[in-house]
Scaffold this motif. Structure first.
Motif, PDB file in Angstrom:
ATOM      1  N   PHE A  35      -5.848   3.337  -2.758  1.00  0.00           N
ATOM      2  CA  PHE A  35      -7.043   3.769  -3.484  1.00  0.00           C
ATOM      3  C   PHE A  35      -6.615   4.810  -4.518  1.00  0.00           C
ATOM      4  CE2 PHE A  35      -8.105   2.240   0.659  1.00  0.00           C
ATOM      5  CZ  PHE A  35      -9.237   1.459   0.451  1.00  0.00           C
ATOM      6  N   ILE A  36      -6.658   4.399  -5.769  1.00  0.00           N
ATOM      7  CA  ILE A  36      -6.118   5.203  -6.862  1.00  0.00           C
ATOM      8  C   ILE A  36      -7.252   5.646  -7.771  1.00  0.00           C
ATOM      9  CG2 ILE A  36      -4.594   5.184  -8.878  1.00  0.00           C
ATOM     10  CD1 ILE A  36      -2.855   3.164  -7.387  1.00  0.00           C
ATOM     11  N   GLU A  37      -7.286   6.936  -8.076  1.00  0.00           N
ATOM     12  CA  GLU A  37      -8.302   7.490  -8.975  1.00  0.00           C
ATOM     13  C   GLU A  37      -7.681   7.729 -10.345  1.00  0.00           C
ATOM     14  OE1 GLU A  37     -10.739  10.661  -6.685  1.00  0.00           O
ATOM     15  OE2 GLU A  37      -8.787  10.506  -5.703  1.00  0.00           O
ATOM     16  N   THR A  86      13.243   0.826  -8.454  1.00  0.00           N
ATOM     17  CA  THR A  86      11.789   0.782  -8.630  1.00  0.00           C
ATOM     18  C   THR A  86      11.099   0.480  -7.314  1.00  0.00           C
ATOM     19  OG1 THR A  86      12.041   0.036 -10.917  1.00  0.00           O
ATOM     20  CG2 THR A  86       9.903  -0.321  -9.870  1.00  0.00           C
ATOM     21  N   ARG A  87      11.646  -0.494  -6.542  1.00  0.00           N
ATOM     22  CA  ARG A  87      11.056  -0.816  -5.235  1.00  0.00           C
ATOM     23  C   ARG A  87      11.031   0.405  -4.338  1.00  0.00           C
ATOM     24  NH1 ARG A  87      14.001  -5.758  -5.579  1.00  0.00           N
ATOM     25  NH2 ARG A  87      15.571  -5.005  -4.120  1.00  0.00           N
ATOM     26  N   ALA A  88      12.144   1.132  -4.314  1.00  0.00           N
ATOM     27  CA  ALA A  88      12.235   2.305  -3.447  1.00  0.00           C
ATOM     28  C   ALA A  88      11.249   3.393  -3.878  1.00  0.00           C
ATOM     29  CB  ALA A  88      13.661   2.851  -3.462  1.00  0.00           C
ATOM     30  N   MET A  89      11.127   3.605  -5.181  1.00  0.00           N
ATOM     31  CA  MET A  89      10.236   4.651  -5.685  1.00  0.00           C
ATOM     32  C   MET A  89       8.774   4.310  -5.413  1.00  0.00           C
ATOM     33  SD  MET A  89      10.388   7.586  -7.038  1.00  0.00           S
ATOM     34  CE  MET A  89       9.409   8.803  -7.933  1.00  0.00           C
ATOM     35  N   VAL A  90       8.394   3.051  -5.661  1.00  0.00           N
ATOM     36  CA  VAL A  90       7.008   2.641  -5.405  1.00  0.00           C
ATOM     37  C   VAL A  90       6.701   2.738  -3.919  1.00  0.00           C
ATOM     38  CG1 VAL A  90       5.408   0.694  -5.457  1.00  0.00           C
ATOM     39  CG2 VAL A  90       6.837   1.193  -7.450  1.00  0.00           C
ATOM     40  N   TYR A  91       7.613   2.275  -3.072  1.00  0.00           N
ATOM     41  CA  TYR A  91       7.409   2.362  -1.618  1.00  0.00           C
ATOM     42  C   TYR A  91       7.243   3.817  -1.183  1.00  0.00           C
ATOM     43  CZ  TYR A  91       8.314   2.012   3.394  1.00  0.00           C
ATOM     44  OH  TYR A  91       8.203   2.111   4.758  1.00  0.00           O
ATOM     45  N   TYR A  92       8.064   4.690  -1.730  1.00  0.00           N
ATOM     46  CA  TYR A  92       7.999   6.100  -1.357  1.00  0.00           C
ATOM     47  C   TYR A  92       6.660   6.722  -1.772  1.00  0.00           C
ATOM     48  CZ  TYR A  92       9.316  11.015  -0.944  1.00  0.00           C
ATOM     49  OH  TYR A  92       9.353  12.333  -0.590  1.00  0.00           O
ATOM     50  N   LEU A  93       6.207   6.428  -2.985  1.00  0.00           N
ATOM     51  CA  LEU A  93       4.944   7.004  -3.465  1.00  0.00           C
ATOM     52  C   LEU A  93       3.747   6.465  -2.690  1.00  0.00           C
ATOM     53  CD1 LEU A  93       5.592   6.914  -7.319  1.00  0.00           C
ATOM     54  CD2 LEU A  93       5.416   8.963  -5.872  1.00  0.00           C
ATOM     55  N   LYS A 142       1.839   3.874 -11.678  1.00  0.00           N
ATOM     56  CA  LYS A 142       0.522   3.275 -11.459  1.00  0.00           C
ATOM     57  C   LYS A 142       0.459   1.888 -12.078  1.00  0.00           C
ATOM     58  CE  LYS A 142      -2.317   7.434 -10.927  1.00  0.00           C
ATOM     59  NZ  LYS A 142      -3.396   8.285 -11.509  1.00  0.00           N
ATOM     60  N   GLU A 143       1.093   1.736 -13.239  1.00  0.00           N
ATOM     61  CA  GLU A 143       1.143   0.419 -13.877  1.00  0.00           C
ATOM     62  C   GLU A 143       1.983  -0.549 -13.052  1.00  0.00           C
ATOM     63  OE1 GLU A 143       2.606   1.296 -17.750  1.00  0.00           O
ATOM     64  OE2 GLU A 143       0.631   1.846 -18.565  1.00  0.00           O
ATOM     65  N   TYR A 144       3.042  -0.050 -12.434  1.00  0.00           N
ATOM     66  CA  TYR A 144       3.837  -0.894 -11.548  1.00  0.00           C
ATOM     67  C   TYR A 144       2.989  -1.376 -10.370  1.00  0.00           C
ATOM     68  CZ  TYR A 144       8.433   0.024 -13.672  1.00  0.00           C
ATOM     69  OH  TYR A 144       9.514   0.057 -14.518  1.00  0.00           O
TER      70      TYR A 144
END
Length: 320
Positions: A137-139, A249-256, A275-277
């Motif tokens: 859920f992103i604002e 990128t996978r690691a960063m998105v998973y972490y966030l 967020k675009e990813y």
């Protein structure tokens, strides 16, 4: 990775379309001024033998408070000497919990004693047959305080975005789980419709948009019911971080996704990029479907609201 047009076309494929099976006003708080000698009429109504009204404080005074229809509708009368700028009568209830008879009672016996009635709170509930545990859920605008409630296995049960004191709050929770617990504890509080959902729905989650104060203010343009006022930049994704082309990128998105507090440590450009990813790695934004359904039912919801407002005694019968 799918292109934008491919994802847009998939949005209309029935097998991918999430089931939003009910949208309703789940809570309504109405404020109003007394009509001429309305306090005397209401006092007589409270003193009558009608079993629908129960006074919990101020019995026999001009400022009673209590419940109508057992505990389903709360009312309170303020002392106009102490609250000179406030409309002294407040009525708080869930329209979904009222029977047709109770709804008629409000409109014929209570609201006609008031004038210039309008809302100070409107809750809009979206019931969805979809498991939202893994969704994000992103604002987009002004991120708010969050509170998570998780089960023993750390699965999401409730997420609150915003505080109780704010004019805008979003609550996401597992309605199936909540109603099953209520059915065991107090089965009389579970309606026939809800029992049917428990038997027929594999998943039942609810997203509630709670509008208070200025956010719930309804003028002639019905601003409180506007799409922008209700959704306010919220986006709901179920991203597949494995769709990223490179490991970093996978690691960063998973972490966030698993450490939301770390978003605050990113620059504005990095926040925008990731967020675009997340959007690109998701099949759809659930809010797009919420908006589609909401816009189709918005006139019905406005009509339900205005039907309560027009039950007051004002000569100028129009939305304010």
């Amino acid at each position: 990775m799918k292109s934008g047009i491919e994802k847009w076309l998939e949005r209309f494929e029935s097998e991918k379309k999430p089931s939003i099976f009910k949208i309703s006003i789940d809570r309504l708080t109405l404020l109003g001024h007394w009509d001429y000698k309305g306090d005397e009429k209401f006092a007589r109504l409270c003193k009558s033998l009608n079993h629908d009204i129960r006074i919990i404080k101020g019995d026999g005074t001009r400022t009673p408070a209590g419940f109508i229809f057992e505990n389903r509708c709360y009312f309170e009368v303020l002392d106009s000497n102490n609250f000179k700028d406030a409309r002294p009568f407040r009525l708080d209830f869930n329209p979904n919990k009222l029977t047709a008879k109770e709804e008629r009672y409000l409109k014929k016996e209570i609201l006609p004693l008031l004038r210039f009635v309008s809302a100070s709170r409107i809750d809009l509930a979206f019931d969805i047959e979809l498991n939202l545990e893994a969704h994000q859920f992103i604002e987009e605008n002004n991120p708010k305080k969050r509170m998570y409630i998780r089960g023993r296995g750390l699965e999401l049960q409730t997420l609150n975005i915003g505080s109780d004191e704010s004019e805008y709050k979003v609550t996401i929770y597992n309605k199936l789980l909540e109603r099953k617990a209520k059915l065991i504890k107090n089965p009389l509080d579970v309606s026939t419709e809800e029992k049917d959902y428990l038997e027929t729905k594999k998943h039942w989650w609810r997203i509630e948009f709670k509008l208070k104060g200025q956010a719930a203010s309804v003028d002639r343009s019905f601003n409180a019911f506007s799409e922008n006022n209700v959704f306010r930049g919220l986006k709901v994704y179920k991203p597949d971080y494995k769709a990223a082309d490179d490991m970093r990128t996978r690691a960063m998105v998973y972490y966030l996704l698993n450490h939301e507090d770390e978003w605050g440590n990113l620059s504005w450009e990095s926040k925008k990029k990731y967020k675009e990813y997340i959007e690109a790695f998701s099949d759809y934004d659930l809010v797009d479907y919420l908006k589609d359904c909401y816009l189709r039912q918005c006139d019905m919801l406005k009509g339900q609201y205005i039907d309560y407002v027009l039950s007051d005694s004002s000569k100028n019968r129009k939305a304010r």
